[in-house]
Design a protein around this motif. Sequence first.
Motif, PDB file in Angstrom:
ATOM      1  N   VAL A 132       8.484   7.923   6.018  1.00 51.65           N
ATOM      2  CA  VAL A 132       9.232   8.302   4.677  1.00 51.65           C
ATOM      3  C   VAL A 132      10.154   9.742   4.806  1.00 51.65           C
ATOM      4  CG1 VAL A 132       7.857   6.790   3.201  1.00 51.65           C
ATOM      5  CG2 VAL A 132       7.492   9.687   3.412  1.00 51.65           C
ATOM      6  N   SER A 133      11.062   9.874   3.892  1.00 55.25           N
ATOM      7  CA  SER A 133      11.966  10.950   3.953  1.00 55.25           C
ATOM      8  C   SER A 133      11.121  12.302   4.420  1.00 55.25           C
ATOM      9  CB  SER A 133      12.538  11.219   2.561  1.00 55.25           C
ATOM     10  OG  SER A 133      11.769  11.341   1.462  1.00 55.25           O
ATOM     11  N   GLY A 134       9.936  12.782   3.731  1.00 54.00           N
ATOM     12  CA  GLY A 134       9.475  13.923   4.097  1.00 54.00           C
ATOM     13  C   GLY A 134       8.845  13.974   5.607  1.00 54.00           C
ATOM     14  N   ALA A 187       0.815  -1.071  -0.017  1.00 57.63           N
ATOM     15  CA  ALA A 187      -0.053  -0.010  -0.094  1.00 57.63           C
ATOM     16  C   ALA A 187       0.940   1.173  -0.053  1.00 57.63           C
ATOM     17  CB  ALA A 187      -0.982   0.082   1.248  1.00 57.63           C
ATOM     18  N   LYS A 188       1.352   1.546  -1.225  1.00 59.47           N
ATOM     19  CA  LYS A 188       2.146   2.778  -1.347  1.00 59.47           C
ATOM     20  C   LYS A 188       1.295   3.982  -1.996  1.00 59.47           C
ATOM     21  CE  LYS A 188       6.478   3.845  -3.518  1.00 59.47           C
ATOM     22  NZ  LYS A 188       7.632   3.346  -4.314  1.00 59.47           N
ATOM     23  N   TYR A 189       1.124   5.041  -1.292  1.00 60.19           N
ATOM     24  CA  TYR A 189       0.375   6.054  -2.065  1.00 60.19           C
ATOM     25  C   TYR A 189       1.264   7.114  -2.620  1.00 60.19           C
ATOM     26  CZ  TYR A 189      -3.586   4.640   0.927  1.00 60.19           C
ATOM     27  OH  TYR A 189      -4.647   3.798   1.426  1.00 60.19           O
ATOM     28  N   THR A 218      12.505   3.650   9.328  1.00 60.31           N
ATOM     29  CA  THR A 218      12.667   4.815   9.621  1.00 60.31           C
ATOM     30  C   THR A 218      14.194   5.464   9.573  1.00 60.31           C
ATOM     31  OG1 THR A 218      12.571   6.689  11.672  1.00 60.31           O
ATOM     32  CG2 THR A 218      12.549   4.191  11.877  1.00 60.31           C
ATOM     33  N   TYR A 219      14.261   6.812   9.205  1.00 63.61           N
ATOM     34  CA  TYR A 219      15.588   7.431   9.322  1.00 63.61           C
ATOM     35  C   TYR A 219      15.963   7.719  10.529  1.00 63.61           C
ATOM     36  CZ  TYR A 219      14.484   7.309   4.339  1.00 63.61           C
ATOM     37  OH  TYR A 219      14.021   7.163   2.932  1.00 63.61           O
ATOM     38  N   PHE A 220      15.192   7.780  11.463  1.00 59.82           N
ATOM     39  CA  PHE A 220      15.555   8.015  12.903  1.00 59.82           C
ATOM     40  C   PHE A 220      16.043   6.800  13.727  1.00 59.82           C
ATOM     41  CE2 PHE A 220      12.874  11.946  12.986  1.00 59.82           C
ATOM     42  CZ  PHE A 220      14.037  12.893  13.161  1.00 59.82           C
ATOM     43  N   PHE A 254      13.513  12.125  -0.714  1.00 59.34           N
ATOM     44  CA  PHE A 254      14.118  10.665  -0.926  1.00 59.34           C
ATOM     45  C   PHE A 254      14.356  10.814  -2.507  1.00 59.34           C
ATOM     46  CE2 PHE A 254      13.663   6.814  -3.452  1.00 59.34           C
ATOM     47  CZ  PHE A 254      14.102   6.028  -2.578  1.00 59.34           C
ATOM     48  N   ARG A 255      13.417  11.502  -3.263  1.00 61.33           N
ATOM     49  CA  ARG A 255      13.733  11.622  -4.668  1.00 61.33           C
ATOM     50  C   ARG A 255      15.121  12.398  -4.865  1.00 61.33           C
ATOM     51  NH1 ARG A 255       7.568  11.796  -6.650  1.00 61.33           N
ATOM     52  NH2 ARG A 255       7.187   9.595  -5.882  1.00 61.33           N
ATOM     53  N   GLU A 256      15.334  13.384  -3.914  1.00 62.22           N
ATOM     54  CA  GLU A 256      16.632  14.256  -4.213  1.00 62.22           C
ATOM     55  C   GLU A 256      17.818  13.236  -3.825  1.00 62.22           C
ATOM     56  OE1 GLU A 256      18.123  18.198  -2.374  1.00 62.22           O
ATOM     57  OE2 GLU A 256      15.947  18.258  -3.192  1.00 62.22           O
ATOM     58  N   ASP A 274       3.932  12.078 -13.619  1.00 59.56           N
ATOM     59  CA  ASP A 274       3.949  11.696 -11.990  1.00 59.56           C
ATOM     60  C   ASP A 274       3.743  10.255 -11.896  1.00 59.56           C
ATOM     61  OD1 ASP A 274       1.144  11.130 -12.072  1.00 59.56           O
ATOM     62  OD2 ASP A 274       0.777  13.291 -11.613  1.00 59.56           O
ATOM     63  N   ARG A 275       3.736   9.640 -10.592  1.00 60.63           N
ATOM     64  CA  ARG A 275       3.364   8.259 -10.406  1.00 60.63           C
ATOM     65  C   ARG A 275       2.075   7.839 -10.008  1.00 60.63           C
ATOM     66  NH1 ARG A 275       9.352   7.875  -7.570  1.00 60.63           N
ATOM     67  NH2 ARG A 275      10.591   8.166  -9.412  1.00 60.63           N
ATOM     68  N   LYS A 276       1.190   8.800 -10.293  1.00 59.27           N
ATOM     69  CA  LYS A 276      -0.078   8.598  -9.682  1.00 59.27           C
ATOM     70  C   LYS A 276      -0.820   7.472 -10.683  1.00 59.27           C
ATOM     71  CE  LYS A 276      -1.048  13.194  -7.846  1.00 59.27           C
ATOM     72  NZ  LYS A 276      -1.055  14.411  -8.001  1.00 59.27           N
ATOM     73  N   VAL A 295       3.088  -0.386   4.523  1.00 58.15           N
ATOM     74  CA  VAL A 295       2.248   0.813   4.200  1.00 58.15           C
ATOM     75  C   VAL A 295       3.004   2.019   4.280  1.00 58.15           C
ATOM     76  CG1 VAL A 295       0.247   2.152   5.318  1.00 58.15           C
ATOM     77  CG2 VAL A 295       0.398  -0.126   5.506  1.00 58.15           C
ATOM     78  N   LYS A 296       2.706   2.779   3.457  1.00 57.52           N
ATOM     79  CA  LYS A 296       3.731   4.032   3.045  1.00 57.52           C
ATOM     80  C   LYS A 296       3.280   5.142   2.535  1.00 57.52           C
ATOM     81  CE  LYS A 296       7.662   4.802   0.165  1.00 57.52           C
ATOM     82  NZ  LYS A 296       8.477   4.404  -0.654  1.00 57.52           N
ATOM     83  N   PRO A 297       3.276   6.495   3.135  1.00 59.04           N
ATOM     84  CA  PRO A 297       3.916   6.994   4.353  1.00 59.04           C
ATOM     85  C   PRO A 297       3.366   6.181   5.500  1.00 59.04           C
ATOM     86  CG  PRO A 297       3.620   8.702   2.598  1.00 59.04           C
ATOM     87  CD  PRO A 297       3.013   7.607   2.376  1.00 59.04           C
TER      88      PRO A 297
END
Length: 326
Positions: A271-273, A192-194, A310-312, A202-204, A214-216, A245-247
Amino acid sequence: MNIRTRRLRGSGILRRMTRETRLSCDALVYPLFVREGKGISEELPSLPGQTRYSPDTLAKGIEAAVKSGVNSFLLFGLPQIKDEKGSGGYDETGVVQQALRNIRSAFGNDVYLITDVCLCEYTSHGHCGLIVNDKIDNDATLPLLSRIALSHIRCGSDMAAPSGMMDGTVKSIRAALDAEGFSDIPIMSYAAKYASVFYGPFREAADCAPQFGDRKTYQMDYHNGKEAVKRIKIDIEEGADIVIVKPALAYLDIISSVSKIFNAPVAAYSVSGEYAMIKAAAASGYIDEYGAMCESAVSVSRAGADILITYFAKELSAAIKKGDIG
Ligand code: PBG
């Protein structure tokens, strides 16, 4: 009779004894970026505090995480050259392949290595699928994804994590792995990736923003919750062992329902954001970074996630060890 509700908040020991949500360091997965080259260890401007390594320096990043108590990693690769077919993804000498061999020989089975299986990091157009007549060709992409997964597993990856949202990916990768004698290798599917703006940093970092459109057309519309249940059901039927499940933070309702409906472990990808937002607000003095990190991670776990990507990861591991959370 006056019945008082005793809130179990007295001493720190009592508070920890009665916590409903338990978070363990074992549930944390740390994403790491590897790029082609030598001696590289560069901070990512879009993800402050995160480093991009080359295959020869990645061990440094892994070692630091292992020291903090994190043993599972999700690897993303950035090739030197991108092409229409994303051939860097299944090149036996590709960047993730080199990294896997190095880490496996340095750490043996003390670390668990998961690899992202997608085309977008390797294609010149930045899309997750092959482009045929200006459109994503779902079915033509599947054999390439299987090739990427197989090649990662041959180089020492423990688990394949297909993230491109092409229909039939799990089935196709499962069949390819089984045919090569890798039936014990699990698949963690980004089921389940929105389609989300929270992937921006991340894309950067992975240099994989789509060059057009786009990826829609292949990622999910955030208005839809039941669609997540439907997609996860399909992925589990196709052989997914763990579903993502993401984000995470804006999708706690999805995590909650999915974890109640299915028996497979649910991983939430913060995610990154989500990371960058906390970092930026903290840097401006608007929010307490440590508190925001702990509160959001626990909320994802409370919603029902078994695994937290997680990045944390390192900082959360320290917080768990201190007893601040978990
Ligand atoms: C590749 C992929 C993406 C992320 C994980 N795998 C990018 C995307 O779909 O655009 C995003 C992870 C993050 O934002 O931290 N398909």
